[in-house]
Motif scaffolding. Sequence first.
Motif, mmCIF file in Angstrom:
data_model
loop_
_atom_site.group_PDB
_atom_site.id
_atom_site.type_symbol
_atom_site.label_atom_id
_atom_site.label_comp_id
_atom_site.label_asym_id
_atom_site.label_seq_id
_atom_site.Cartn_x
_atom_site.Cartn_y
_atom_site.Cartn_z
ATOM 1 N N ASN A 233 -35.965 -78.993 -21.630
ATOM 2 C CA ASN A 233 -35.147 -80.171 -21.383
ATOM 3 C C ASN A 233 -35.726 -80.979 -20.228
ATOM 4 N N ALA A 234 -35.775 -82.281 -20.418
ATOM 5 C CA ALA A 234 -36.336 -83.148 -19.377
ATOM 6 C C ALA A 234 -35.372 -83.349 -18.219
ATOM 7 N N PHE A 235 -34.080 -83.090 -18.472
ATOM 8 C CA PHE A 235 -33.078 -83.294 -17.434
ATOM 9 C C PHE A 235 -32.245 -82.026 -17.261
ATOM 10 N N ALA A 236 -31.739 -81.832 -16.063
ATOM 11 C CA ALA A 236 -30.869 -80.699 -15.753
ATOM 12 C C ALA A 236 -29.516 -81.238 -15.312
ATOM 13 N N ALA A 237 -28.465 -80.753 -15.949
ATOM 14 C CA ALA A 237 -27.113 -81.190 -15.602
ATOM 15 C C ALA A 237 -26.387 -80.052 -14.891
ATOM 16 N N LYS A 238 -25.576 -80.412 -13.929
ATOM 17 C CA LYS A 238 -24.855 -79.412 -13.146
ATOM 18 C C LYS A 238 -23.422 -79.853 -12.919
ATOM 19 N N SER A 239 -22.494 -78.910 -13.151
ATOM 20 C CA SER A 239 -21.081 -79.171 -12.891
ATOM 21 C C SER A 239 -20.706 -78.550 -11.563
ATOM 22 N N ALA A 240 -19.918 -79.266 -10.790
ATOM 23 C CA ALA A 240 -19.479 -78.750 -9.499
ATOM 24 C C ALA A 240 -18.406 -77.677 -9.662
ATOM 25 N N ASN A 241 -17.815 -77.557 -10.860
ATOM 26 C CA ASN A 241 -16.760 -76.570 -11.086
ATOM 27 C C ASN A 241 -16.823 -76.091 -12.537
ATOM 28 N N ASP A 242 -17.564 -75.002 -12.769
ATOM 29 C CA ASP A 242 -17.697 -74.468 -14.123
ATOM 30 C C ASP A 242 -16.392 -73.897 -14.655
ATOM 31 N N ALA A 243 -15.427 -73.651 -13.780
ATOM 32 C CA ALA A 243 -14.137 -73.138 -14.235
ATOM 33 C C ALA A 243 -13.318 -74.225 -14.924
ATOM 34 N N VAL A 244 -13.697 -75.489 -14.744
ATOM 35 C CA VAL A 244 -13.007 -76.617 -15.379
ATOM 36 C C VAL A 244 -13.848 -77.199 -16.501
ATOM 37 N N ILE A 245 -15.111 -77.457 -16.219
ATOM 38 C CA ILE A 245 -15.983 -78.067 -17.220
ATOM 39 C C ILE A 245 -17.411 -77.579 -17.037
ATOM 40 N N LYS A 246 -18.057 -77.209 -18.144
ATOM 41 C CA LYS A 246 -19.460 -76.840 -18.137
ATOM 42 C C LYS A 246 -20.254 -77.939 -18.820
ATOM 43 N N VAL A 247 -21.515 -78.093 -18.430
ATOM 44 C CA VAL A 247 -22.302 -79.193 -18.973
ATOM 45 C C VAL A 247 -23.736 -78.748 -19.225
ATOM 46 N N SER B 213 -10.792 -75.595 -18.697
ATOM 47 C CA SER B 213 -9.382 -75.649 -18.291
ATOM 48 C C SER B 213 -9.057 -77.053 -17.797
ATOM 49 N N ALA B 214 -7.789 -77.342 -17.752
ATOM 50 C CA ALA B 214 -7.356 -78.661 -17.283
ATOM 51 C C ALA B 214 -7.479 -78.753 -15.768
ATOM 52 N N THR B 215 -7.781 -79.952 -15.294
ATOM 53 C CA THR B 215 -7.813 -80.189 -13.855
ATOM 54 C C THR B 215 -6.402 -80.035 -13.305
ATOM 55 N N PRO B 216 -6.216 -79.261 -12.231
ATOM 56 C CA PRO B 216 -4.868 -79.090 -11.664
ATOM 57 C C PRO B 216 -4.218 -80.440 -11.356
ATOM 58 N N ALA B 217 -2.901 -80.503 -11.549
ATOM 59 C CA ALA B 217 -2.169 -81.750 -11.291
ATOM 60 C C ALA B 217 -2.419 -82.206 -9.858
ATOM 61 N N GLY B 218 -2.819 -83.459 -9.717
ATOM 62 C CA GLY B 218 -3.095 -84.009 -8.397
ATOM 63 C C GLY B 218 -4.447 -83.614 -7.840
ATOM 64 N N GLY B 219 -5.202 -82.796 -8.595
ATOM 65 C CA GLY B 219 -6.494 -82.335 -8.112
ATOM 66 C C GLY B 219 -7.583 -83.374 -8.301
ATOM 67 N N ALA B 220 -8.653 -83.197 -7.552
ATOM 68 C CA ALA B 220 -9.779 -84.120 -7.633
ATOM 69 C C ALA B 220 -10.594 -83.834 -8.886
ATOM 70 N N GLY B 221 -11.327 -84.853 -9.328
ATOM 71 C CA GLY B 221 -12.185 -84.681 -10.487
ATOM 72 C C GLY B 221 -13.383 -83.788 -10.185
ATOM 73 N N THR B 222 -14.056 -83.376 -11.213
ATOM 74 C CA THR B 222 -15.246 -82.519 -11.091
ATOM 75 C C THR B 222 -16.498 -83.391 -11.125
ATOM 76 N N LYS B 223 -17.354 -83.198 -10.157
ATOM 77 C CA LYS B 223 -18.587 -83.958 -10.105
ATOM 78 C C LYS B 223 -19.628 -83.330 -11.056
ATOM 79 N N VAL B 224 -20.216 -84.156 -11.894
ATOM 80 C CA VAL B 224 -21.292 -83.725 -12.782
ATOM 81 C C VAL B 224 -22.523 -84.561 -12.450
ATOM 82 N N SER B 225 -23.625 -83.879 -12.123
ATOM 83 C CA SER B 225 -24.841 -84.589 -11.748
ATOM 84 C C SER B 225 -25.949 -84.292 -12.752
#
Length: 467
Positions: free
Chosen positions: A76-90, A253-265
Amino acid sequence: MASPITSSTGLGSGLDISGIVKALVQSDTAAKQAQITRQTSNNSAMISGIGALRSALTAYQDAMKKLNDKDAPSFNAFAAKSANDAVIKVTSGNTAVAGEYDIKVNQLATSSKVASQAYTEGAAKSITAGELTIGQGTKSYKLTIGDGATLQSVRDQINKEMGANGISANIVTGKDGTRLVLSSTTTGANTDLKLTGIPELEIDGTKSMATEGAGYITAKTQDAELTIDGLVVNSASNTISNAISGLTFDLVSATPAGGAGTKVSVTANNDGLKTSIQSFVDAYNTLQKAITTLTATSRDENDNLVLGSLTNDPTTRSLLGDVRKVLTEVGAGDQLTTLSQLGINTQKDGTLEFNSTKFDAAMNDKKLGPEVQELFTGTNGIFERMNKAIDPYNATDGSLASRKTNLDKTAKALSDQQEALDRRTESLTESLTRKYVALDTALGKMKAQADQITSFFDAINAQAKKS
Protein backbone atom coordinates in the motif's frame (compact mmCIF):
# COMPACT_ATOMS: atom_id res chain seq x y z
CA MET A 1 23.60 -70.25 1.67
CA ALA A 2 27.34 -70.15 1.13
CA SER A 3 29.68 -70.84 4.01
CA PRO A 4 31.68 -67.87 5.25
CA ILE A 5 35.19 -67.67 3.83
CA THR A 6 38.04 -67.24 6.29
CA SER A 7 41.69 -66.58 5.63
CA SER A 8 43.46 -69.91 5.17
CA THR A 9 46.66 -71.43 3.85
CA GLY A 10 46.55 -74.73 1.92
CA LEU A 11 47.84 -77.58 4.08
CA GLY A 12 48.89 -79.61 1.09
CA SER A 13 50.38 -76.80 -1.02
CA GLY A 14 51.05 -73.91 1.30
CA LEU A 15 49.11 -71.59 -1.01
CA ASP A 16 47.12 -68.56 0.36
CA ILE A 17 43.77 -69.85 -0.87
CA SER A 18 41.77 -67.00 0.66
CA GLY A 19 43.99 -64.35 -0.94
CA ILE A 20 43.93 -66.04 -4.33
CA VAL A 21 40.13 -66.39 -4.29
CA LYS A 22 39.67 -62.79 -3.20
CA ALA A 23 41.91 -61.52 -5.99
CA LEU A 24 40.11 -63.59 -8.63
CA VAL A 25 36.65 -62.50 -7.41
CA GLN A 26 37.69 -58.84 -7.37
CA SER A 27 39.08 -59.16 -10.86
CA ASP A 28 35.73 -60.53 -12.03
CA THR A 29 33.45 -58.01 -10.21
CA ALA A 30 35.55 -54.84 -9.77
CA ALA A 31 34.43 -53.11 -12.97
CA LYS A 32 30.74 -53.69 -12.29
CA GLN A 33 31.11 -52.68 -8.63
CA ALA A 34 32.87 -49.47 -9.61
CA GLN A 35 30.09 -48.69 -12.08
CA ILE A 36 27.31 -49.29 -9.53
CA THR A 37 29.13 -47.27 -6.86
CA ARG A 38 29.70 -44.34 -9.23
CA GLN A 39 26.13 -44.34 -10.55
CA THR A 40 24.64 -44.69 -7.05
CA SER A 41 26.72 -41.77 -5.79
CA ASN A 42 25.73 -39.58 -8.73
CA ASN A 43 22.06 -40.56 -8.47
CA SER A 44 21.95 -39.90 -4.71
CA ALA A 45 23.56 -36.49 -5.22
CA MET A 46 20.99 -35.67 -7.89
CA ILE A 47 18.10 -36.71 -5.63
CA SER A 48 19.49 -34.54 -2.85
CA GLY A 49 19.98 -31.62 -5.23
CA ILE A 50 16.44 -31.85 -6.64
CA GLY A 51 15.05 -31.95 -3.10
CA ALA A 52 17.08 -28.89 -2.06
CA LEU A 53 16.03 -27.00 -5.20
CA ARG A 54 12.34 -27.74 -4.63
CA SER A 55 12.63 -26.61 -0.99
CA ALA A 56 14.24 -23.34 -2.09
CA LEU A 57 11.55 -22.74 -4.72
CA THR A 58 8.77 -23.46 -2.22
CA ALA A 59 10.27 -21.05 0.31
CA TYR A 60 10.46 -18.35 -2.38
CA GLN A 61 6.86 -18.89 -3.45
CA ASP A 62 5.71 -18.85 0.20
CA ALA A 63 7.47 -15.52 0.69
CA MET A 64 5.67 -14.06 -2.35
CA LYS A 65 2.36 -15.46 -1.10
CA LYS A 66 2.85 -13.74 2.25
CA LEU A 67 3.64 -10.43 0.55
CA ASN A 68 0.50 -10.89 -1.60
CA ASP A 69 -1.87 -11.45 1.34
CA LYS A 70 -5.05 -9.53 0.50
CA ASP A 71 -6.01 -9.29 4.19
CA ALA A 72 -2.68 -7.65 5.04
CA PRO A 73 -1.54 -5.78 1.91
CA SER A 74 2.22 -5.30 1.80
CA PHE A 75 2.47 -2.71 -0.98
CA ASN A 76 0.00 0.00 0.00
CA ALA A 77 1.28 3.43 -0.92
CA PHE A 78 -0.43 5.02 2.07
CA ALA A 79 -0.75 4.09 5.74
CA ALA A 80 -3.88 5.00 7.68
CA LYS A 81 -4.05 5.18 11.45
CA SER A 82 -6.96 5.55 13.85
CA ALA A 83 -6.43 7.31 17.15
CA ASN A 84 -8.95 4.93 18.78
CA ASP A 85 -9.23 1.39 17.40
CA ALA A 86 -11.89 0.64 20.00
CA VAL A 87 -14.26 2.96 18.08
CA ILE A 88 -13.11 2.77 14.48
CA LYS A 89 -10.42 0.86 12.58
CA VAL A 90 -9.09 1.99 9.23
CA THR A 91 -7.09 0.56 6.36
CA SER A 92 -5.87 2.35 3.26
CA GLY A 93 -5.40 1.51 -0.40
CA ASN A 94 -3.40 3.02 -3.23
CA THR A 95 -6.13 5.50 -4.18
CA ALA A 96 -6.01 7.21 -0.79
CA VAL A 97 -4.84 10.77 -0.31
CA ALA A 98 -2.69 12.00 2.54
CA GLY A 99 -4.76 13.91 5.07
CA GLU A 100 -6.49 13.92 8.45
CA TYR A 101 -10.13 13.40 9.37
CA ASP A 102 -12.32 13.78 12.46
CA ILE A 103 -14.87 10.95 12.68
CA LYS A 104 -17.74 10.33 15.10
CA VAL A 105 -19.65 7.06 15.10
CA ASN A 106 -23.22 7.97 16.00
CA GLN A 107 -24.59 4.43 15.79
CA LEU A 108 -23.64 0.98 14.48
CA ALA A 109 -25.54 -0.97 11.86
CA THR A 110 -27.51 -3.76 13.54
CA SER A 111 -28.95 -7.08 12.44
CA SER A 112 -32.33 -8.60 13.21
CA LYS A 113 -32.87 -10.81 16.25
CA VAL A 114 -36.45 -11.92 16.89
CA ALA A 115 -38.32 -14.33 19.15
CA SER A 116 -41.57 -16.28 18.90
CA GLN A 117 -44.33 -16.46 21.49
CA ALA A 118 -43.36 -18.20 24.75
CA TYR A 119 -44.61 -21.75 25.31
CA THR A 120 -44.76 -23.63 28.60
CA GLU A 121 -44.38 -27.02 26.86
CA GLY A 122 -40.71 -26.33 26.22
CA ALA A 123 -38.73 -27.46 23.17
CA ALA A 124 -41.18 -30.32 22.65
CA LYS A 125 -44.00 -27.89 21.84
CA SER A 126 -45.85 -29.30 18.78
CA ILE A 127 -45.88 -27.13 15.66
CA THR A 128 -48.57 -27.15 12.98
CA ALA A 129 -47.51 -28.61 9.65
CA GLY A 130 -47.46 -26.27 6.68
CA GLU A 131 -45.28 -23.82 4.77
CA LEU A 132 -43.20 -21.40 6.82
CA THR A 133 -42.16 -18.20 5.03
CA ILE A 134 -39.18 -16.24 6.35
CA GLY A 135 -39.04 -12.75 4.92
CA GLN A 136 -36.11 -10.33 5.14
CA GLY A 137 -36.24 -7.06 3.26
CA THR A 138 -36.96 -7.89 -0.38
CA LYS A 139 -36.00 -11.57 0.05
CA SER A 140 -38.29 -14.43 0.98
CA TYR A 141 -37.48 -18.04 1.90
CA LYS A 142 -39.93 -20.93 2.25
CA LEU A 143 -39.59 -24.03 4.44
CA THR A 144 -41.97 -26.98 4.47
CA ILE A 145 -42.79 -28.01 8.06
CA GLY A 146 -43.84 -31.65 8.19
CA ASP A 147 -46.25 -33.51 10.48
CA GLY A 148 -45.13 -34.10 14.03
CA ALA A 149 -42.84 -31.08 14.08
CA THR A 150 -41.75 -29.55 17.37
CA LEU A 151 -40.13 -26.30 18.34
CA GLN A 152 -36.79 -28.13 18.46
CA SER A 153 -37.17 -29.84 15.06
CA VAL A 154 -38.10 -26.50 13.46
CA ARG A 155 -34.97 -24.97 14.98
CA ASP A 156 -32.84 -27.75 13.49
CA GLN A 157 -34.52 -27.40 10.09
CA ILE A 158 -33.93 -23.64 10.00
CA ASN A 159 -30.24 -24.09 10.85
CA LYS A 160 -29.86 -26.72 8.16
CA GLU A 161 -31.70 -24.94 5.36
CA MET A 162 -31.07 -21.27 6.17
CA GLY A 163 -27.49 -21.27 7.40
CA ALA A 164 -26.17 -20.39 3.95
CA ASN A 165 -28.40 -17.30 3.98
CA GLY A 166 -27.00 -16.05 7.28
CA ILE A 167 -30.09 -16.96 9.30
CA SER A 168 -29.83 -19.23 12.36
CA ALA A 169 -32.19 -20.34 15.13
CA ASN A 170 -31.99 -21.43 18.74
CA ILE A 171 -34.29 -22.18 21.64
CA VAL A 172 -34.20 -19.96 24.73
CA THR A 173 -36.08 -20.79 27.91
CA GLY A 174 -36.85 -17.95 30.33
CA LYS A 175 -39.16 -17.31 33.25
CA ASP A 176 -42.17 -16.88 30.92
CA GLY A 177 -41.52 -20.04 28.87
CA THR A 178 -39.64 -21.34 25.84
CA ARG A 179 -39.20 -19.34 22.63
CA LEU A 180 -37.75 -19.94 19.17
CA VAL A 181 -35.13 -17.19 18.61
CA LEU A 182 -33.86 -16.32 15.12
CA SER A 183 -30.76 -14.26 14.32
CA SER A 184 -29.44 -12.82 11.06
CA THR A 185 -25.97 -11.75 10.01
CA THR A 186 -27.40 -9.17 7.57
CA THR A 187 -27.20 -5.63 8.93
CA GLY A 188 -28.94 -2.41 7.97
CA ALA A 189 -32.35 -0.78 8.22
CA ASN A 190 -35.37 -2.70 6.89
CA THR A 191 -33.71 -6.11 7.15
CA ASP A 192 -35.96 -7.21 10.04
CA LEU A 193 -37.01 -10.87 9.96
CA LYS A 194 -40.68 -11.73 9.51
CA LEU A 195 -42.14 -15.25 9.86
CA THR A 196 -45.58 -16.17 8.47
CA GLY A 197 -47.55 -19.27 7.51
CA ILE A 198 -47.33 -21.26 10.77
CA PRO A 199 -49.59 -20.01 13.59
CA GLU A 200 -47.21 -20.84 16.44
CA LEU A 201 -44.28 -19.14 14.69
CA GLU A 202 -45.83 -15.87 13.51
CA ILE A 203 -43.23 -13.12 14.12
CA ASP A 204 -43.17 -9.50 12.95
CA GLY A 205 -39.61 -8.30 13.39
CA THR A 206 -40.64 -4.65 13.21
CA LYS A 207 -42.63 -4.95 16.45
CA SER A 208 -41.41 -5.40 20.00
CA MET A 209 -41.61 -8.78 21.66
CA ALA A 210 -42.22 -7.02 24.95
CA THR A 211 -45.56 -5.61 23.78
CA GLU A 212 -46.62 -8.07 21.08
CA GLY A 213 -45.47 -11.36 22.62
CA ALA A 214 -43.42 -12.10 19.50
CA GLY A 215 -41.13 -9.70 17.66
CA TYR A 216 -37.71 -8.06 17.92
CA ILE A 217 -35.91 -8.64 21.21
CA THR A 218 -33.98 -5.39 21.64
CA ALA A 219 -34.65 -3.05 18.73
CA LYS A 220 -35.44 -2.85 15.03
CA THR A 221 -32.56 -3.00 12.59
CA GLN A 222 -30.78 0.22 11.73
CA ASP A 223 -28.08 1.61 9.46
CA ALA A 224 -24.72 2.75 10.73
CA GLU A 225 -24.34 6.49 10.98
CA LEU A 226 -21.14 8.47 11.30
CA THR A 227 -19.99 11.99 10.67
CA ILE A 228 -16.76 12.73 8.80
CA ASP A 229 -15.61 16.27 9.45
CA GLY A 230 -19.28 17.07 10.20
CA LEU A 231 -20.69 15.39 7.07
CA VAL A 232 -23.23 12.63 7.81
CA VAL A 233 -22.65 9.19 6.24
CA ASN A 234 -25.09 6.27 6.45
CA SER A 235 -24.29 2.63 5.71
CA ALA A 236 -26.15 -0.67 5.93
CA SER A 237 -22.82 -2.29 6.95
CA ASN A 238 -20.33 -1.53 9.69
CA THR A 239 -17.60 -1.88 7.06
CA ILE A 240 -17.57 1.25 4.92
CA SER A 241 -15.33 1.51 1.86
CA ASN A 242 -17.03 4.23 -0.22
CA ALA A 243 -17.03 7.18 2.16
CA ILE A 244 -13.47 8.41 1.53
CA SER A 245 -11.56 7.31 -1.55
CA GLY A 246 -8.96 4.68 -0.77
CA LEU A 247 -10.00 4.17 2.87
CA THR A 248 -12.00 1.37 4.47
CA PHE A 249 -13.55 1.88 7.90
CA ASP A 250 -14.55 -0.87 10.31
CA LEU A 251 -16.93 0.53 12.92
CA VAL A 252 -16.38 -1.12 16.30
CA SER A 253 -18.50 0.92 18.73
CA ALA A 254 -20.38 4.18 18.94
CA THR A 255 -18.62 7.32 20.09
CA PRO A 256 -19.64 7.98 23.72
CA ALA A 257 -22.32 10.67 24.08
CA GLY A 258 -20.62 14.05 24.25
CA GLY A 259 -17.27 12.46 23.41
CA ALA A 260 -14.76 13.83 20.96
CA GLY A 261 -14.38 12.40 17.48
CA THR A 262 -11.65 9.96 16.51
CA LYS A 263 -8.75 11.32 14.53
CA VAL A 264 -7.84 9.31 11.42
CA SER A 265 -4.60 10.21 9.65
CA VAL A 266 -3.34 9.10 6.24
CA THR A 267 0.34 9.40 5.34
CA ALA A 268 2.67 8.13 2.64
CA ASN A 269 3.80 4.57 3.43
CA ASN A 270 7.33 4.84 2.06
CA ASP A 271 8.92 2.95 4.95
CA GLY A 272 6.38 0.13 4.67
CA LEU A 273 6.93 -0.13 0.92
CA LYS A 274 10.69 -0.19 1.42
CA THR A 275 10.37 -3.01 3.97
CA SER A 276 8.15 -5.08 1.66
CA ILE A 277 10.43 -4.58 -1.35
CA GLN A 278 13.47 -5.51 0.74
CA SER A 279 11.61 -8.69 1.80
CA PHE A 280 11.09 -9.58 -1.86
CA VAL A 281 14.74 -8.90 -2.68
CA ASP A 282 15.89 -11.02 0.28
CA ALA A 283 13.62 -13.92 -0.73
CA TYR A 284 14.88 -13.83 -4.31
CA ASN A 285 18.51 -13.64 -3.21
CA THR A 286 18.03 -16.63 -0.91
CA LEU A 287 16.74 -18.61 -3.89
CA GLN A 288 19.58 -17.42 -6.14
CA LYS A 289 22.23 -18.34 -3.57
CA ALA A 290 20.71 -21.79 -3.07
CA ILE A 291 20.83 -22.45 -6.82
CA THR A 292 24.39 -21.14 -7.02
CA THR A 293 25.45 -23.57 -4.28
CA LEU A 294 23.79 -26.49 -6.07
CA THR A 295 25.39 -25.68 -9.44
CA ALA A 296 28.83 -24.43 -8.36
CA THR A 297 32.21 -26.09 -8.94
CA SER A 298 35.08 -26.11 -6.46
CA ARG A 299 38.49 -27.71 -5.76
CA ASP A 300 39.27 -30.16 -2.97
CA GLU A 301 42.49 -30.33 -0.93
CA ASN A 302 44.16 -32.23 -3.75
CA ASP A 303 43.10 -29.62 -6.33
CA ASN A 304 40.61 -32.02 -7.89
CA LEU A 305 37.51 -30.53 -9.48
CA VAL A 306 34.37 -31.01 -7.35
CA LEU A 307 30.97 -30.56 -9.01
CA GLY A 308 27.77 -29.47 -7.28
CA SER A 309 24.85 -31.88 -7.25
CA LEU A 310 23.15 -29.95 -10.08
CA THR A 311 26.17 -28.57 -11.93
CA ASN A 312 25.47 -28.48 -15.69
CA ASP A 313 21.91 -29.72 -15.06
CA PRO A 314 19.78 -28.48 -18.00
CA THR A 315 16.53 -28.31 -16.00
CA THR A 316 18.07 -26.08 -13.35
CA ARG A 317 19.66 -23.89 -16.00
CA SER A 318 16.31 -23.52 -17.78
CA LEU A 319 14.52 -22.70 -14.50
CA LEU A 320 17.04 -20.02 -13.62
CA GLY A 321 16.67 -18.46 -17.05
CA ASP A 322 12.86 -18.36 -16.78
CA VAL A 323 12.99 -16.75 -13.32
CA ARG A 324 15.54 -14.13 -14.32
CA LYS A 325 13.52 -13.28 -17.41
CA VAL A 326 10.62 -12.13 -15.20
CA LEU A 327 12.88 -9.53 -13.57
CA THR A 328 13.64 -7.87 -16.90
CA GLU A 329 10.12 -7.88 -18.37
CA VAL A 330 8.20 -4.61 -18.64
CA GLY A 331 5.08 -4.34 -16.49
CA ALA A 332 1.72 -2.86 -17.45
CA GLY A 333 1.84 0.22 -15.21
CA ASP A 334 1.47 3.80 -16.44
CA GLN A 335 4.73 5.20 -15.08
CA LEU A 336 6.23 2.36 -13.03
CA THR A 337 7.00 -0.57 -15.34
CA THR A 338 10.39 -1.97 -14.26
CA LEU A 339 12.14 -2.92 -11.02
CA SER A 340 15.11 -0.73 -11.89
CA GLN A 341 12.91 2.36 -11.42
CA LEU A 342 12.66 1.39 -7.74
CA GLY A 343 16.41 0.92 -7.40
CA ILE A 344 16.41 -2.88 -7.85
CA ASN A 345 19.18 -4.15 -10.13
CA THR A 346 20.80 -7.52 -10.86
CA GLN A 347 24.41 -7.97 -9.75
CA LYS A 348 27.14 -10.08 -11.40
CA ASP A 349 26.47 -13.06 -9.13
CA GLY A 350 22.78 -13.06 -10.08
CA THR A 351 21.50 -11.61 -6.80
CA LEU A 352 19.51 -8.40 -6.56
CA GLU A 353 20.71 -5.10 -5.14
CA PHE A 354 18.22 -2.63 -3.61
CA ASN A 355 19.36 0.99 -3.81
CA SER A 356 17.56 2.95 -1.09
CA THR A 357 18.58 6.34 -2.48
CA LYS A 358 17.06 5.60 -5.88
CA PHE A 359 13.94 4.21 -4.18
CA ASP A 360 13.48 7.36 -2.10
CA ALA A 361 13.75 9.48 -5.25
CA ALA A 362 11.09 7.33 -6.95
CA MET A 363 8.74 7.83 -3.99
CA ASN A 364 9.38 11.48 -3.17
CA ASP A 365 10.27 13.02 -6.54
CA LYS A 366 8.44 10.85 -9.06
CA LYS A 367 5.54 9.88 -6.74
CA LEU A 368 5.53 6.27 -7.92
CA GLY A 369 4.23 4.85 -4.61
CA PRO A 370 0.62 4.24 -5.79
CA GLU A 371 1.88 2.04 -8.65
CA VAL A 372 4.14 -0.27 -6.59
CA GLN A 373 1.32 -2.61 -5.64
CA GLU A 374 0.22 -3.05 -9.26
CA LEU A 375 3.79 -3.79 -10.33
CA PHE A 376 4.16 -6.62 -7.82
CA THR A 377 0.67 -8.01 -7.11
CA GLY A 378 -1.51 -6.77 -9.97
CA THR A 379 -2.82 -8.82 -12.86
CA ASN A 380 0.22 -10.17 -14.72
CA GLY A 381 2.40 -8.52 -12.09
CA ILE A 382 5.78 -9.79 -10.96
CA PHE A 383 4.35 -12.30 -8.46
CA GLU A 384 1.90 -13.76 -10.98
CA ARG A 385 4.58 -14.06 -13.67
CA MET A 386 7.08 -15.51 -11.20
CA ASN A 387 4.66 -18.24 -10.17
CA LYS A 388 3.84 -18.99 -13.80
CA ALA A 389 7.56 -19.40 -14.45
CA ILE A 390 8.16 -21.64 -11.42
CA ASP A 391 5.01 -23.82 -11.38
CA PRO A 392 5.93 -25.98 -14.40
CA TYR A 393 9.02 -27.01 -12.44
CA ASN A 394 7.84 -27.06 -8.81
CA ALA A 395 4.19 -28.10 -9.04
CA THR A 396 3.22 -31.52 -7.70
CA ASP A 397 3.10 -32.74 -11.30
CA GLY A 398 5.97 -30.52 -12.49
CA SER A 399 9.21 -31.51 -14.14
CA LEU A 400 11.18 -31.66 -10.88
CA ALA A 401 8.66 -34.03 -9.32
CA SER A 402 8.85 -36.21 -12.44
CA ARG A 403 12.62 -36.24 -12.28
CA LYS A 404 12.52 -37.22 -8.61
CA THR A 405 10.24 -40.14 -9.50
CA ASN A 406 12.62 -41.29 -12.24
CA LEU A 407 15.64 -40.90 -9.96
CA ASP A 408 13.92 -43.01 -7.31
CA LYS A 409 13.35 -45.71 -9.93
CA THR A 410 17.01 -45.54 -10.88
CA ALA A 411 18.01 -45.85 -7.22
CA LYS A 412 15.85 -48.97 -6.91
CA ALA A 413 17.38 -50.45 -10.08
CA LEU A 414 20.91 -49.78 -8.80
CA SER A 415 20.03 -51.35 -5.46
CA ASP A 416 18.78 -54.44 -7.29
CA GLN A 417 22.01 -54.54 -9.32
CA GLN A 418 24.07 -54.30 -6.13
CA GLU A 419 22.14 -57.17 -4.56
CA ALA A 420 22.67 -59.27 -7.69
CA LEU A 421 26.40 -58.47 -7.70
CA ASP A 422 26.63 -59.34 -3.99
CA ARG A 423 25.02 -62.70 -4.73
CA ARG A 424 27.46 -63.30 -7.60
CA THR A 425 30.40 -62.35 -5.38
CA GLU A 426 29.26 -64.77 -2.70
CA SER A 427 28.60 -67.58 -5.19
CA LEU A 428 31.90 -67.11 -7.05
CA THR A 429 33.84 -66.94 -3.80
CA GLU A 430 32.31 -70.21 -2.64
CA SER A 431 32.89 -71.93 -6.00
CA LEU A 432 36.52 -70.87 -6.32
CA THR A 433 37.26 -71.71 -2.71
CA ARG A 434 35.96 -75.25 -3.20
CA LYS A 435 38.07 -75.69 -6.31
CA TYR A 436 41.27 -74.48 -4.64
CA VAL A 437 40.59 -76.53 -1.54
CA ALA A 438 40.13 -79.59 -3.82
CA LEU A 439 43.39 -78.71 -5.59
CA ASP A 440 45.17 -78.33 -2.28
CA THR A 441 43.81 -81.70 -1.14
CA ALA A 442 45.03 -83.38 -4.35
CA LEU A 443 48.46 -81.78 -3.96
CA GLY A 444 48.53 -82.96 -0.38
CA LYS A 445 47.86 -86.55 -1.46
CA MET A 446 50.52 -86.37 -4.18
CA LYS A 447 53.02 -85.03 -1.68
CA ALA A 448 52.18 -87.82 0.75
CA GLN A 449 52.69 -90.42 -2.00
CA ALA A 450 56.00 -88.84 -2.97
CA ASP A 451 57.07 -88.92 0.64
CA GLN A 452 56.18 -92.64 0.83
CA ILE A 453 58.18 -93.46 -2.33
CA THR A 454 61.11 -91.48 -1.05
CA SER A 455 60.96 -93.33 2.25
CA PHE A 456 60.78 -96.68 0.40
CA PHE A 457 63.93 -95.94 -1.64
CA ASP A 458 65.67 -94.55 1.41
CA ALA A 459 64.96 -97.85 3.19
CA ILE A 460 66.34 -99.91 0.27
CA ASN A 461 69.50 -97.77 0.14
CA ALA A 462 69.98 -98.15 3.86
CA GLN A 463 69.61 -101.96 3.60
CA ALA A 464 72.08 -102.11 0.71
CA LYS A 465 74.72 -100.26 2.68
CA LYS A 466 74.41 -102.72 5.55
CA SER A 467 74.94 -105.68 3.26
